[in-house]
Design a protein around this motif. Structure first.
Motif, PDB file in Angstrom:
ATOM      1  N   GLY A 157       3.021   4.589  -9.682  1.00  0.00           N
ATOM      2  CA  GLY A 157       2.316   3.393 -10.155  1.00  0.00           C
ATOM      3  C   GLY A 157       2.312   2.358  -9.160  1.00  0.00           C
ATOM      4  N   TYR A 158       3.355   2.581  -8.077  1.00  0.00           N
ATOM      5  CA  TYR A 158       3.480   1.632  -6.902  1.00  0.00           C
ATOM      6  C   TYR A 158       2.629   1.903  -5.776  1.00  0.00           C
ATOM      7  CZ  TYR A 158       6.639  -1.280  -9.996  1.00  0.00           C
ATOM      8  OH  TYR A 158       7.304  -2.020 -10.950  1.00  0.00           O
ATOM      9  N   LEU A 159       2.270   3.347  -5.726  1.00  0.00           N
ATOM     10  CA  LEU A 159       1.363   3.615  -4.547  1.00  0.00           C
ATOM     11  C   LEU A 159      -0.172   3.004  -4.602  1.00  0.00           C
ATOM     12  CD1 LEU A 159       2.204   7.566  -4.435  1.00  0.00           C
ATOM     13  CD2 LEU A 159       3.025   5.845  -2.846  1.00  0.00           C
ATOM     14  N   SER A 160      -0.314   2.667  -3.306  1.00  0.00           N
ATOM     15  CA  SER A 160      -1.627   1.934  -3.209  1.00  0.00           C
ATOM     16  C   SER A 160      -1.857   1.855  -1.820  1.00  0.00           C
ATOM     17  CB  SER A 160      -1.668   0.501  -3.781  1.00  0.00           C
ATOM     18  OG  SER A 160      -0.790  -0.316  -3.024  1.00  0.00           O
ATOM     19  N   ILE A 161      -3.146   1.591  -1.411  1.00  0.00           N
ATOM     20  CA  ILE A 161      -3.704   1.295  -0.004  1.00  0.00           C
ATOM     21  C   ILE A 161      -2.652   0.112   0.541  1.00  0.00           C
ATOM     22  CG2 ILE A 161      -5.549   0.799   1.560  1.00  0.00           C
ATOM     23  CD1 ILE A 161      -5.698   3.528   0.435  1.00  0.00           C
ATOM     24  N   ASP A 162      -2.486  -0.923  -0.245  1.00  0.00           N
ATOM     25  CA  ASP A 162      -2.055  -2.055   0.284  1.00  0.00           C
ATOM     26  C   ASP A 162      -0.479  -1.662   0.730  1.00  0.00           C
ATOM     27  OD1 ASP A 162      -3.982  -3.753   0.030  1.00  0.00           O
ATOM     28  OD2 ASP A 162      -3.515  -4.492  -1.884  1.00  0.00           O
ATOM     29  N   PHE A 163       0.142  -0.812  -0.399  1.00  0.00           N
ATOM     30  CA  PHE A 163       1.583  -0.312  -0.142  1.00  0.00           C
ATOM     31  C   PHE A 163       1.660   0.243   1.460  1.00  0.00           C
ATOM     32  CE2 PHE A 163       4.925   2.872  -0.248  1.00  0.00           C
ATOM     33  CZ  PHE A 163       6.151   1.731  -0.806  1.00  0.00           C
ATOM     34  N   LEU A 164       0.834   1.129   1.574  1.00  0.00           N
ATOM     35  CA  LEU A 164       0.791   1.843   2.864  1.00  0.00           C
ATOM     36  C   LEU A 164       0.476   0.840   4.043  1.00  0.00           C
ATOM     37  CD1 LEU A 164      -1.091   5.285   1.961  1.00  0.00           C
ATOM     38  CD2 LEU A 164       1.413   4.514   2.013  1.00  0.00           C
ATOM     39  N   LYS A 165      -0.298  -0.359   4.244  1.00  0.00           N
ATOM     40  CA  LYS A 165      -0.424  -1.147   5.272  1.00  0.00           C
ATOM     41  C   LYS A 165       0.238  -2.372   5.166  1.00  0.00           C
ATOM     42  CE  LYS A 165      -4.709  -3.288   2.999  1.00  0.00           C
ATOM     43  NZ  LYS A 165      -6.136  -3.437   3.266  1.00  0.00           N
ATOM     44  N   ASN A 166       0.927  -2.651   4.241  1.00  0.00           N
ATOM     45  CA  ASN A 166       1.632  -4.088   4.096  1.00  0.00           C
ATOM     46  C   ASN A 166       2.945  -3.732   4.917  1.00  0.00           C
ATOM     47  OD1 ASN A 166      -0.360  -5.098   2.682  1.00  0.00           O
ATOM     48  ND2 ASN A 166       0.615  -5.436   0.971  1.00  0.00           N
ATOM     49  N   TYR A 167       3.625  -4.790   5.389  1.00  0.00           N
ATOM     50  CA  TYR A 167       4.908  -4.723   6.032  1.00  0.00           C
ATOM     51  C   TYR A 167       6.017  -5.292   4.947  1.00  0.00           C
ATOM     52  CZ  TYR A 167       2.934  -4.685  10.690  1.00  0.00           C
ATOM     53  OH  TYR A 167       2.315  -4.503  11.789  1.00  0.00           O
ATOM     54  N   PRO A 168       7.117  -5.083   5.119  1.00  0.00           N
ATOM     55  CA  PRO A 168       8.310  -5.575   4.414  1.00  0.00           C
ATOM     56  C   PRO A 168       7.886  -7.086   3.746  1.00  0.00           C
ATOM     57  CG  PRO A 168       9.259  -4.282   5.961  1.00  0.00           C
ATOM     58  CD  PRO A 168       7.930  -4.478   6.423  1.00  0.00           C
ATOM     59  N   ALA A 169       8.312  -7.272   2.762  1.00  0.00           N
ATOM     60  CA  ALA A 169       8.029  -8.663   1.949  1.00  0.00           C
ATOM     61  C   ALA A 169       9.248  -9.143   0.927  1.00  0.00           C
ATOM     62  CB  ALA A 169       6.858  -8.705   1.304  1.00  0.00           C
ATOM     63  N   PRO A 170       9.567 -10.097   0.734  1.00  0.00           N
ATOM     64  CA  PRO A 170      10.424 -10.693  -0.299  1.00  0.00           C
ATOM     65  C   PRO A 170      10.132 -10.386  -1.565  1.00  0.00           C
ATOM     66  CG  PRO A 170       9.721 -12.595   0.569  1.00  0.00           C
ATOM     67  CD  PRO A 170       9.061 -11.110   1.416  1.00  0.00           C
ATOM     68  N   TYR A 171       8.819 -10.148  -1.871  1.00  0.00           N
ATOM     69  CA  TYR A 171       8.125  -9.731  -3.338  1.00  0.00           C
ATOM     70  C   TYR A 171       7.661  -8.638  -3.353  1.00  0.00           C
ATOM     71  CZ  TYR A 171       8.182 -14.915  -2.762  1.00  0.00           C
ATOM     72  OH  TYR A 171       8.484 -16.250  -2.397  1.00  0.00           O
ATOM     73  N   ILE A 172       7.923  -7.990  -4.564  1.00  0.00           N
ATOM     74  CA  ILE A 172       7.586  -6.654  -4.828  1.00  0.00           C
ATOM     75  C   ILE A 172       6.065  -6.364  -4.847  1.00  0.00           C
ATOM     76  CG2 ILE A 172       7.376  -5.106  -6.791  1.00  0.00           C
ATOM     77  CD1 ILE A 172      10.152  -6.395  -7.948  1.00  0.00           C
ATOM     78  N   GLU A 173       5.415  -7.159  -5.328  1.00  0.00           N
ATOM     79  CA  GLU A 173       3.787  -6.992  -5.112  1.00  0.00           C
ATOM     80  C   GLU A 173       3.322  -7.046  -3.638  1.00  0.00           C
ATOM     81  OE1 GLU A 173       4.803 -11.254  -6.235  1.00  0.00           O
ATOM     82  OE2 GLU A 173       5.200  -9.238  -7.000  1.00  0.00           O
ATOM     83  N   GLU A 174       4.093  -7.546  -3.034  1.00  0.00           N
ATOM     84  CA  GLU A 174       3.345  -7.539  -1.497  1.00  0.00           C
ATOM     85  C   GLU A 174       4.307  -6.586  -0.456  1.00  0.00           C
ATOM     86  OE1 GLU A 174       3.985 -11.484  -0.197  1.00  0.00           O
ATOM     87  OE2 GLU A 174       2.497 -12.574  -1.907  1.00  0.00           O
ATOM     88  N   ALA A 175       5.191  -5.931  -0.949  1.00  0.00           N
ATOM     89  CA  ALA A 175       6.114  -5.001  -0.163  1.00  0.00           C
ATOM     90  C   ALA A 175       5.333  -3.865   0.280  1.00  0.00           C
ATOM     91  CB  ALA A 175       7.428  -4.617  -0.962  1.00  0.00           C
ATOM     92  N   GLY A 176       5.369  -3.431   1.570  1.00  0.00           N
ATOM     93  CA  GLY A 176       4.718  -2.307   1.907  1.00  0.00           C
ATOM     94  C   GLY A 176       5.718  -1.525   3.048  1.00  0.00           C
ATOM     95  N   LEU A 177       5.279  -0.270   3.312  1.00  0.00           N
ATOM     96  CA  LEU A 177       5.840   0.858   4.123  1.00  0.00           C
ATOM     97  C   LEU A 177       5.312   0.937   5.561  1.00  0.00           C
ATOM     98  CD1 LEU A 177       8.645   2.603   3.663  1.00  0.00           C
ATOM     99  CD2 LEU A 177       6.778   4.482   3.178  1.00  0.00           C
ATOM    100  N   PHE A 178       4.412   0.104   5.928  1.00  0.00           N
ATOM    101  CA  PHE A 178       3.704   0.499   7.357  1.00  0.00           C
ATOM    102  C   PHE A 178       4.540   0.598   8.389  1.00  0.00           C
ATOM    103  CE2 PHE A 178       1.033  -1.168  10.756  1.00  0.00           C
ATOM    104  CZ  PHE A 178       0.294   0.201  10.747  1.00  0.00           C
ATOM    105  N   ALA A 179       5.471  -0.564   8.571  1.00  0.00           N
ATOM    106  CA  ALA A 179       6.385  -0.574   9.759  1.00  0.00           C
ATOM    107  C   ALA A 179       7.147   0.574   9.754  1.00  0.00           C
ATOM    108  CB  ALA A 179       7.324  -1.739   9.463  1.00  0.00           C
ATOM    109  N   GLY A 180       7.708   1.008   8.472  1.00  0.00           N
ATOM    110  CA  GLY A 180       8.473   2.342   8.699  1.00  0.00           C
ATOM    111  C   GLY A 180       7.844   3.554   9.052  1.00  0.00           C
TER     112      GLY A 180
END
Length: 289
Positions: free
Chosen positions: A48-71
């Motif tokens: 449910g948390y997988l999305s394009i935004d999750f793949l292209k966003n950087y880490p963030a303090p908010y759950i809806e903005e957190a992403g894995l791109f840097a990793g």
């Protein structure tokens, strides 16, 4: 009388074989059940948390903005350095030990220690990388220091796998090549290596899968838990997927566990893609030979 004794002996061996077979089947079934439960739990929490935004966003303090791109980019950058370094050193070491080194006490000592190093805990390699690459060679907490540390981690595994693959090439093939006038190096390059490549790649796949999923050594050599840029040089700061997943699981809110599960799914997909590419390369060389 002898026929009766032989029959009872054969019957006993058949029964033992059946018992051992069922023990192996049960052990495999238990492992598969727990694997299925683990994968099912990760999928149920993370899909449910997988999305394009999750793949292209950087880490963030908010759950809806957190992403894995840097990793993702950090892991790919690290493995792009670790793979050629460890493959070149590992295969060359195996070739020397199997094809050139004489069978004496010193060579046997090296072989035993290489095999022992393959079972050393990963945290030890992290301390080794910290001592040599970070402090002694003054590389700092950078991408190249982390990649070389992971190269040390997987190097013994690749050496052992390459030795077994080279050793499995029949000696008759070597003798036939040399008998037709080829030099030792020509025999190794054109005969031994092509025949050993499938085994070498199989061991390397397992080694690189371990490297891309390790966390402990990278904590020691300074991989960041959250970073807002991707590495653009060998001396850049970096993070990797396991570090980001680890940082998410350490947070108290339950929703972060679901974000970590989404990161695990991405990590598993990347591992499967790496394995598929390596298997394709292995099969290609196998058909050519």
């Amino acid at each position: 009388m002898n026929d009766k004794v032989n029959y009872s002996h054969i019957k006993g061996r058949v029964m033992k074989n059946a018992v051992v077979k069922w023990i192996f089947i049960m052990a495999t079934s238990v492992a598969l059940i727990f694997l299925a439960l683990l994968i099912g739990r990760v999928l149920s929490q993370g899909v449910g948390y997988l999305s394009i935004d999750f793949l292209k966003n950087y880490p963030a303090p908010y759950i809806e903005e957190a992403g894995l791109f840097a990793g993702i980019m950090g892991s790919l950058a690290m493995i792009s350095i670790t793979a050629p370094v460890s493959m070149i050193l590992g295969v060359c070491t195996a070739l020397y030990l199997e094809e050139y080194a004489r069978d004496n006490k010193f060579t046997r000592f090296i072989r035993v220690n290489v095999q022992n190093l393959a079972g050393v805990p990963s945290i030890v390699f992290g301390l080794l990388g910290l001592t040599f690459f970070v402090y002694l060679f003054e590389m700092g907490y950078t991408l190249i220091a982390g990649a070389l540390t992971m190269s040390l981690l997987v190097l013994p595994i690749i050496v052992v796998a390459a030795q077994e693959a080279i050793r499995s090439v029949p000696s008759e093939i070597r003798e036939a090549s040399i008998g037709m006038g080829a030099t030792k190096w020509q025999t190794i390059w054109r005969i031994v290596l092509p025949a050993a490549i499938p085994g070498i790649l199989t061991g390397s796949i397992l080694a690189f899968s371990r490297a891309i999923g390790e966390t402990a050594p990278l904590i020691i050599v300074g991989a960041a838990t959250a970073i807002y840029s991707i590495p653009d040089s060998l001396f850049s700061k970096y993070t990797v997927m396991p570090m980001q997943i680890y940082s998410w699981t350490a947070r108290p809110q339950e929703e972060w566990q679901y974000v970590a599960a989404a990161g695990i799914i991405v990590l598993l997909i990347i591992l499967l893609c790496m394995n598929a590419i390596a298997v394709w390369i292995r099969n290609k060389f196998q058909k050519r030979f």
